[in-house]
Design a protein around this motif. Structure first.
Motif, PDB file in Angstrom:
ATOM      1  N   PRO A  76     -13.637   2.410  10.425  1.00  0.00           N
ATOM      2  CA  PRO A  76     -13.784   3.823  10.774  1.00  0.00           C
ATOM      3  C   PRO A  76     -12.688   4.320  11.715  1.00  0.00           C
ATOM      4  O   PRO A  76     -12.372   5.523  11.731  1.00  0.00           O
ATOM      5  CB  PRO A  76     -15.165   3.869  11.451  1.00  0.00           C
ATOM      6  CG  PRO A  76     -15.910   2.748  10.814  1.00  0.00           C
ATOM      7  CD  PRO A  76     -14.894   1.656  10.623  1.00  0.00           C
ATOM      8  N   SER A  77     -12.107   3.422  12.471  1.00  0.00           N
ATOM      9  CA  SER A  77     -11.004   3.782  13.377  1.00  0.00           C
ATOM     10  C   SER A  77      -9.723   4.076  12.627  1.00  0.00           C
ATOM     11  O   SER A  77      -8.763   4.598  13.212  1.00  0.00           O
ATOM     12  CB  SER A  77     -10.770   2.657  14.383  1.00  0.00           C
ATOM     13  OG  SER A  77     -10.669   1.407  13.717  1.00  0.00           O
ATOM     14  N   GLY A  78      -9.670   3.748  11.326  1.00  0.00           N
ATOM     15  CA  GLY A  78      -8.500   4.055  10.524  1.00  0.00           C
ATOM     16  C   GLY A  78      -8.061   2.885   9.663  1.00  0.00           C
ATOM     17  O   GLY A  78      -8.604   1.777   9.753  1.00  0.00           O
ATOM     18  N   ILE A  79      -7.088   3.149   8.825  1.00  0.00           N
ATOM     19  CA  ILE A  79      -6.543   2.139   7.929  1.00  0.00           C
ATOM     20  C   ILE A  79      -5.200   1.689   8.479  1.00  0.00           C
ATOM     21  O   ILE A  79      -4.257   2.480   8.584  1.00  0.00           O
ATOM     22  CB  ILE A  79      -6.393   2.693   6.506  1.00  0.00           C
ATOM     23  CG1 ILE A  79      -7.777   3.110   5.960  1.00  0.00           C
ATOM     24  CG2 ILE A  79      -5.747   1.665   5.584  1.00  0.00           C
ATOM     25  CD1 ILE A  79      -7.722   3.811   4.622  1.00  0.00           C
ATOM     26  N   TRP A 103     -17.591  -3.086  -0.453  1.00  0.00           N
ATOM     27  CA  TRP A 103     -17.339  -4.132   0.559  1.00  0.00           C
ATOM     28  C   TRP A 103     -16.137  -4.985   0.166  1.00  0.00           C
ATOM     29  O   TRP A 103     -15.267  -5.289   0.998  1.00  0.00           O
ATOM     30  CB  TRP A 103     -18.613  -4.961   0.693  1.00  0.00           C
ATOM     31  CG  TRP A 103     -18.465  -6.394   1.056  1.00  0.00           C
ATOM     32  CD1 TRP A 103     -18.018  -6.912   2.233  1.00  0.00           C
ATOM     33  CD2 TRP A 103     -18.807  -7.511   0.227  1.00  0.00           C
ATOM     34  NE1 TRP A 103     -18.060  -8.284   2.187  1.00  0.00           N
ATOM     35  CE2 TRP A 103     -18.542  -8.671   0.978  1.00  0.00           C
ATOM     36  CE3 TRP A 103     -19.318  -7.642  -1.057  1.00  0.00           C
ATOM     37  CZ2 TRP A 103     -18.766  -9.950   0.461  1.00  0.00           C
ATOM     38  CZ3 TRP A 103     -19.543  -8.910  -1.562  1.00  0.00           C
ATOM     39  CH2 TRP A 103     -19.264 -10.051  -0.804  1.00  0.00           C
ATOM     40  N   THR A 104     -16.052  -5.349  -1.106  1.00  0.00           N
ATOM     41  CA  THR A 104     -14.903  -6.124  -1.591  1.00  0.00           C
ATOM     42  C   THR A 104     -13.651  -5.261  -1.662  1.00  0.00           C
ATOM     43  O   THR A 104     -12.541  -5.736  -1.381  1.00  0.00           O
ATOM     44  CB  THR A 104     -15.212  -6.740  -2.963  1.00  0.00           C
ATOM     45  OG1 THR A 104     -16.335  -7.631  -2.824  1.00  0.00           O
ATOM     46  CG2 THR A 104     -14.038  -7.529  -3.505  1.00  0.00           C
ATOM     47  N   HIS A 105     -13.800  -3.971  -2.008  1.00  0.00           N
ATOM     48  CA  HIS A 105     -12.641  -3.079  -2.017  1.00  0.00           C
ATOM     49  C   HIS A 105     -12.000  -3.021  -0.631  1.00  0.00           C
ATOM     50  O   HIS A 105     -10.766  -3.030  -0.497  1.00  0.00           O
ATOM     51  CB  HIS A 105     -13.057  -1.668  -2.444  1.00  0.00           C
ATOM     52  CG  HIS A 105     -13.699  -1.598  -3.785  1.00  0.00           C
ATOM     53  ND1 HIS A 105     -14.367  -0.475  -4.235  1.00  0.00           N
ATOM     54  CD2 HIS A 105     -13.794  -2.527  -4.788  1.00  0.00           C
ATOM     55  CE1 HIS A 105     -14.830  -0.703  -5.458  1.00  0.00           C
ATOM     56  NE2 HIS A 105     -14.505  -1.940  -5.806  1.00  0.00           N
ATOM     57  N   PRO A 140       0.803  -1.209   0.000  1.00  0.00           N
ATOM     58  CA  PRO A 140       0.000   0.000   0.000  1.00  0.00           C
ATOM     59  C   PRO A 140       0.838   1.263   0.000  1.00  0.00           C
ATOM     60  O   PRO A 140       0.408   2.302  -0.479  1.00  0.00           O
ATOM     61  CB  PRO A 140      -0.832  -0.142   1.286  1.00  0.00           C
ATOM     62  CG  PRO A 140      -0.917  -1.606   1.493  1.00  0.00           C
ATOM     63  CD  PRO A 140       0.401  -2.148   1.016  1.00  0.00           C
ATOM     64  N   ALA A 141       2.038   1.214   0.541  1.00  0.00           N
ATOM     65  CA  ALA A 141       2.892   2.394   0.580  1.00  0.00           C
ATOM     66  C   ALA A 141       3.634   2.599  -0.733  1.00  0.00           C
ATOM     67  O   ALA A 141       4.389   3.549  -0.889  1.00  0.00           O
ATOM     68  CB  ALA A 141       3.900   2.272   1.718  1.00  0.00           C
ATOM     69  N   ASP A 187     -10.904   8.557   4.402  1.00  0.00           N
ATOM     70  CA  ASP A 187      -9.867   8.732   3.366  1.00  0.00           C
ATOM     71  C   ASP A 187      -9.515   7.419   2.675  1.00  0.00           C
ATOM     72  O   ASP A 187      -8.342   7.158   2.382  1.00  0.00           O
ATOM     73  CB  ASP A 187      -8.598   9.352   3.990  1.00  0.00           C
ATOM     74  CG  ASP A 187      -8.886  10.659   4.714  1.00  0.00           C
ATOM     75  OD1 ASP A 187      -9.666  11.462   4.181  1.00  0.00           O
ATOM     76  OD2 ASP A 187      -8.341  10.851   5.810  1.00  0.00           O
ATOM     77  N   PHE A 188     -10.520   6.615   2.397  1.00  0.00           N
ATOM     78  CA  PHE A 188     -10.253   5.331   1.752  1.00  0.00           C
ATOM     79  C   PHE A 188     -10.235   5.493   0.242  1.00  0.00           C
ATOM     80  O   PHE A 188     -11.224   5.914  -0.364  1.00  0.00           O
ATOM     81  CB  PHE A 188     -11.303   4.293   2.149  1.00  0.00           C
ATOM     82  CG  PHE A 188     -11.112   2.961   1.479  1.00  0.00           C
ATOM     83  CD1 PHE A 188      -9.966   2.221   1.727  1.00  0.00           C
ATOM     84  CD2 PHE A 188     -12.067   2.456   0.601  1.00  0.00           C
ATOM     85  CE1 PHE A 188      -9.765   0.993   1.106  1.00  0.00           C
ATOM     86  CE2 PHE A 188     -11.886   1.234  -0.009  1.00  0.00           C
ATOM     87  CZ  PHE A 188     -10.730   0.502   0.238  1.00  0.00           C
TER      88      PHE A 188
END
Length: 434
Positions: free
Chosen positions: A36-39, A94-96, A3-4, A76-77
């Motif tokens: 919702p708490s973050g990624i 949901w799949t994303h 992801p980075a 921020d998704f």
């Protein structure tokens, strides 16, 4: 790519599956949180230990005309950071979220994104409502346009097994894959099934759940149950509280890498903890307006989990409950916990008020919280209740503390009678053996 934007670091070659004893141990070596708490697991941990509320006005659609207009959305998704456009146009949000959580879990475990031995890797996730946003869009297109057509991917994007199928293709998981459907309880059932899969000879299983029940159709279905709160306050979700008025919906969840213990040791993996026991029962009763669930069957699921883990109730450091936030359901859950633990229940802590209720994704998120608590050697304080509702007098953890036995019991219930419980044994502190 990670992801980075950096290449994922592959681990040592996968140990080929072999005949394993039925008592093979299954440990968690990777955690991927998209909630919702973050990624990311670290962001999730910081959010809940700081007590930051992540519930707010729904933005995925216009909820102005609904009695419930608040929920928990992943901040921020950007799904483009976790899958290519070809996969994204074929799938639902949901799949994303599942794409993202799985990539994060694999990276956290130090495993490559493509299974080097596909038949030694599997994926088992939980699902309940499927691809709501995608399905909503296509059905509106069907009934509002002259062409009366839907897109080619409608037939697969909404399907409850879509995420498992897409992940098995994307990451080349060709072992015994599956999907568990038990509403919120499924988030725990998926991990129990992962243990069974490991014991049958598959050394690496991706398990957990994500959810996205935030569409007009999905919200209308939840409102029909009468369990949502219509209080216009981000702090309206108040489990076990005298002011409890129902839950607030949320998206997201958590995905885990579950490995056979010897396989994890052979590649030098960091271990968060062991899935030590599980139990599942059913009430055989419809979730109606006057029924809060059967505490007898719920307690039986907890006892099954403790018995399979060979854990005495007095050894449990922490209970993460289902915490529906509906008075009759909270009361039934408190009765079940007292039936198992007697007059001296272990500390109880819930953090769903911060994020909303993500159904099976929320149960998986509780598992992530428990494992991170042991990794940080800190049991996180409960978010409420402020005024305990009559009959719900439990030992709510008011301040953070260190664990003693490093054992947690995570509980979840699904609508129409599903009950599940999972016992997690945290890895010992660095330098100490199991």
């Amino acid at each position: 790519m990670s992801p980075a934007g950096q290449p994922a670091t592959p681990g040592p070659a996968t140990v080929a599956p072999a005949a394993r004893p039925s008592t093979a141990r299954a440990v968690v070596t990777g955690i991927g949180v998209v909630a919702p708490s973050g990624i990311g697991a670290d962001v999730h941990w910081r959010t809940l230990t700081a007590g930051n509320y992540r519930v707010g006005p729904l933005t995925l659609f216009d909820a102005t005309g609904y009695p419930t207009r608040l929920g928990g959305e992943v901040p921020d998704f950007d799904p483009a950071g976790y899958a290519d456009n070809r996969a994204l146009v074929q799938t639902d949000r949901w799949t994303h979220l599942g794409f993202a959580a799985t990539r994060l879990a694999l990276a956290d475990a130090g495993l490559p994104e493509q299974a080097p031995d596909p038949y030694a890797w599997a994926v088992t996730l939980a699902s309940s409502s499927g691809g709501n946003l995608f399905g909503q869009r296509e059905l509106q297109r069907l009934w509002s346009s002259p062409s009366r057509t839907v897109g080619a991917y409608q037939s697969i994007a909404w399907f409850y097994a879509a995420s498992v199928g897409q992940l098995s293709i994307r990451h080349q998981f060709k072992g015994p894959c599956g999907v568990l459907v038990a509403e919120s309880a499924g988030g725990l059932d998926s991990l129990a099934h992962a243990v069974r899969t490991v014991r049958r000879g598959t050394p690496v299983v991706v398990a957990g759940a994500t959810e996205c029940p935030l569409s007009p159709y999905a919200l209308a279905c939840q409102l029909r149950s009468g369990l949502l709160s219509d209080v216009a306050d981000p702090r309206a979700y108040r489990p076990f509280d005298a002011a409890a008025s129902g839950y607030l919906p949320a998206e997201g969840g958590a995905v885990f890498v579950v490995e056979e213990y010897g396989h994890a040791l052979a590649r030098g993996a960091r271990i968060y903890g062991e899935v030590a026991g599980w139990g599942a029962t059913h009430d055989a009763v419809h979730t109606g307006a006057d029924h809060g669930g059967d505490p007898v069957q719920y307690a039986r699921a907890m006892r099954l989990a403790l018995d399979r883990a060979t854990v005495d109730p007095a050894q449990v450091d922490l209970v993460l409950p289902d915490a529906l936030g509906v008075p009759r359901h909270d009361l039934a859950e408190a009765r079940a916990l007292r039936a198992v633990f007697g007059d001296r229940p272990p500390p109880v802590s819930t953090h769903k008020p911060l994020t909303g209720r993500a159904h099976q994704g929320g149960a998986a998120l509780d598992v992530a919280t428990a494992l991170l608590a042991f990794a940080h050697d800190t049991l996180p304080a409960s978010v409420g209740p402020d005024e305990v509702a009559p009959g719900c007098e439990l030992d709510f953890l008011r301040e953070c503390r260190r664990p003693r036995e490093r054992i947690a019991l995570v509980c979840a219930r699904g609508f129409d009678g599903f009950n599940s419980a999972l016992v997690l044994r945290g890895a010992p502190p660095a330098g100490q053996g199991w």
